[in-house]
Design an enzyme around this catalytic site. Sequence first.
Site, PDB file in Angstrom:
ATOM      1  N   CYS A  98       0.821  -1.247  -0.004  1.00 21.09           N
ATOM      2  CA  CYS A  98      -0.076   0.018   0.090  1.00 21.09           C
ATOM      3  C   CYS A  98       0.984   1.263  -0.203  1.00 21.09           C
ATOM      4  O   CYS A  98       0.581   2.271  -0.409  1.00 21.09           O
ATOM      5  CB  CYS A  98      -0.898  -0.015   1.188  1.00 21.09           C
ATOM      6  SG  CYS A  98      -0.089  -0.423   2.637  1.00 21.09           S
ATOM      7  N   HIS A 353      -1.639   0.772   7.595  1.00 22.95           N
ATOM      8  CA  HIS A 353      -2.027   1.019   6.440  1.00 22.95           C
ATOM      9  C   HIS A 353      -1.834   2.366   5.818  1.00 22.95           C
ATOM     10  O   HIS A 353      -1.955   3.215   6.391  1.00 22.95           O
ATOM     11  CB  HIS A 353      -3.643   0.432   6.361  1.00 22.95           C
ATOM     12  CG  HIS A 353      -4.067   0.604   4.720  1.00 22.95           C
ATOM     13  ND1 HIS A 353      -3.559  -0.326   4.046  1.00 22.95           N
ATOM     14  CD2 HIS A 353      -4.985   1.151   4.215  1.00 22.95           C
ATOM     15  CE1 HIS A 353      -4.014  -0.050   2.772  1.00 22.95           C
ATOM     16  NE2 HIS A 353      -5.208   0.860   2.895  1.00 22.95           N
TER      17      HIS A 353
END
EC number: 3.4.19.12
Length: 1001
Positions: A98, A353
């Site tokens: 990510c 994340h």
Amino acid sequence: MAPRLQLEKAAWRWAETVRPEEVSQEHIETAYRIWLEPCIRGVCRRNCKGNPNCLVGIGEHIWLGEIDENSFHNIDDPNCERRKKNSFVGLTNLGATCYVNTFLQVWFLNLELRQALYLCPSTCSDYVMGDSIQEEKDYEPQTICEHLQYLFALLQNSNRRYIDPSGFVKALGLDTGQQQDAQEFSKLFMSLLEDTLSKQKNPDVRNIVQQQFCGEYAYVTVCNQCGRESKLLSKFYELELNIQGHKQLTDCISEFLKEEKLEGDNRYFCENCQSKQNATRKIRLLSLPCTLNLQLMRFVFDRQTGHKKKLNTYIGFSEILDMEPYVEHKGGSYVYELSAVLIHRGVSAYSGHYIAHVKDPQSGEWYKFNDEDIEKMEGKKLQLGIEEDLAEPSKSQTRKPKCGKGTHCSRNAYMLVYRLQTQEKPNTIVQVPAFLQELVDRDNSKFEEWCIEMAEMRKQSVDKGKAKHEEVKELYQRLPAGAEPYEFVSLEWLQKWLDESTPTKPIDNHACLCSHDKLHPDKISIMKRISEYAADIFYSRYGGGPRLTVKALCKECVVERCRVLRLKNQLNEDYKTVNNLLKATVKGNDGFWVGKSSLRSWRQLALEQLDEQDGDVDQSNGKMNGNTLNKEESKEERKEEEEELNFNEDILCPHGELCISENERRLVSKDAWNKLQQYFPKAPEFPSYRECCSQCKILEREGEENEALHKMIANEQKTSLPNLFQDKNRPCLSNWPEDTDVLYIVSQFFVEEWRKFVRKPTRCSPVSSVGNSALLCPHGGLMFTFASMTKEDSKLIALIWPGEWQMIQKLFVVDHVIKITRTEVGDVNPSETQYISEPKLCPECREGLLCQQQRDLREYTQATIYVHKVVDNKKSNGGTKRQKITHQNYIAYQKQVIRRSMRHRKVRGEKALLVSANQTLKELKIQIMHAFSVAPFDQNLSIDGKILSDDCATLGTLGVIPESVILLKADEPIADYAAMDDVMQVCMPEEGFKGTGLLGH
């Protein structure tokens, strides 16, 4: 009583009054429960498994009524994978990539960078033929620029909702399963891109990285004595701002440019003064780039715990940033507007994340890029509130400060991207080159073909589902048999027929058959009775068999069950009768021999036998719907059953005749035997006049003779070797007796086996030979030195006096004579004594034995070692415990005789750990960390004065053997290690992007 048991009892109640030979067809149908009434849908809520006529609750509710077409398939609408109008394309997260996806989206929306990359010429000459593309070959970019080109072209004009960046990630050599430092990735990739583009001839391409991202500042040092100013110029691509202790972005920038005093030991050497002087040092911004990247240093190294941590503090920043107060040359245009905010969600530096909020430079609208998902913000405004709420609360929770108009606060933002406001707004879309557009068109064509294929598969599934719906509605109403001809089908197959998720297989009724190839009565609870009309359609459409009609009802099984049930009811009465008959005295030769063990348990044996006959539920000669029986398991079960003794088999001898021991059997009357024989018709029969086994009698006489012989031999040997038996007055090599110059050697194993026989001659076999070959090598040489026989090998040998040796030679077969002779060296006043062995020592085999023993010590799988914690320079004599050395062949010969002579005794400050030879030193340090609360990087380990430092080496190669004592010295003990289990990186140094394409590998 449970309803199912009541139903079972009702189906066989007639067997109490009907003899087996009187069983009729009506009785058979009653046993198969055909008389039961069918259940009514709506009244019966679930299926009655004991009722073969109940067809409710078998899965029909899915099909009866209105059905949604989507239930006929599990294929998502392919249009959900299509890119929405006026939206951007997402990127697939390949595991932990990510952080790569966020930067790719930020760089893609830098139109100048995108345009410059499109101008890079392609090197794939073998793929391009003129201006067209070879149809039969898939495009494979060769360079980082080509990967980025193709990725940007797909992000711009792809019809997909998201694309796969695996080619780009693979080209960089990144580990898709490991999350990396996003800030470090940004720096390294920009450096790699700049180096790659520097080889281009077009200046707009060659200088794009410097034009967009590169600024310049100077480290300025001013001498307080003479005022001389020294400058060191440096380029930058981002400003790294410390956020600790600050609340506003402007405060972080001010600290970055803050003046630093150089005093004391840190004084500056002034070339003008030619001496060290007090001075001041600061950074001056000389020029700023078009795109200003501000790295907020949220991830810092915590020296106390030895690993990185995240600073979850709020930092305020505005959408408009005026940098003029911070630059050296005033008067220019230095007003920037916010264009991107990169977010790290999560409280740990090692997990979380990454997402990006990026502003579209053409429309001015804000978008949130979260891998495959892209969300447009409302009202052209940046909205960070949702992202801030997702962070996990910490112990010292701080309230979010209020933000004014045009300002924002974030505790998760780690990078802010500002664009120079004076730049002209781009009015036109960056055009994709024809070569790249053709590649995009080809990918779009593949996507459209996939959409058509998925839509066709959905349609086919829907058509099959509709046809199945009509079939079920038609047949389910005709399933009940009523008074018309019927057949039996397994409930499992009917349920799978009604299960929309699995294809219907052929009908397989083999698992429901009895030994007569008919329907087993015990299987009726898992069968359903359906009409012959429905059965004809099922078999014509799906096949299978055998078909179970009314002729499949097994009369033989019902008659046998009737007989067994009557015997079970009669068992209690017969048990009392037999007990009374056993009290009577047997006269003459009318009795029969019965085992006492069988008499004690005959009722239990009879009941178990009747239960087996009453309907072995597992009895089957086939399979049900593809589930075959395990033949190996059934063979093993049958073998175990055969090994269990049946009635009256406890008085059988090994030859199948009557055993000779009268203590194990009893004489019963003929009437008692006749009663017992009703339950055990196959039991062995021994009338009272039957003679015992003649072979057993002969063996018994021989056994008695052997026992007498063994006792005589043991008594003779004990009398001949009294001291050897009692272990008294034994010679010792370390203290050689004065009255002899010769001692003989036998194996200790021989002595112990001989003592066992002498103690219990009737239970042990006589020892006939000495067996000294176990002490010799294959060449006939002795395996032990004189020194080893006085120490570690003394447990393997027994010393024999010369007189004893003469007796041993008479009583036993001696394969090899081994002796030690003492001789004096010198003619007058000898000062040296020599000990000579016969046969002599074999040096090669002795060395090989020692090497094998050392190798064995380093190949353990589970052993105990001890870790002793020392303070400062405290010495300890702890080291490797000496192990008892054994001969490899001798171990196999007397494996259970050798025992450890000593055990390590733990002392204060010492702990035992269970380890294996193939585990690494790093893994051992983790065990020590849990045992002593000392971090791995604070552990100094040593063994026998040797420092253990190679974390990747195994304990076996480091010389750590069972019972070793390892010394532990801690550098700086830390009090709190409670959280170390959650962050194992404390003992695993970060490798970052080592070995990837970002570092030139």
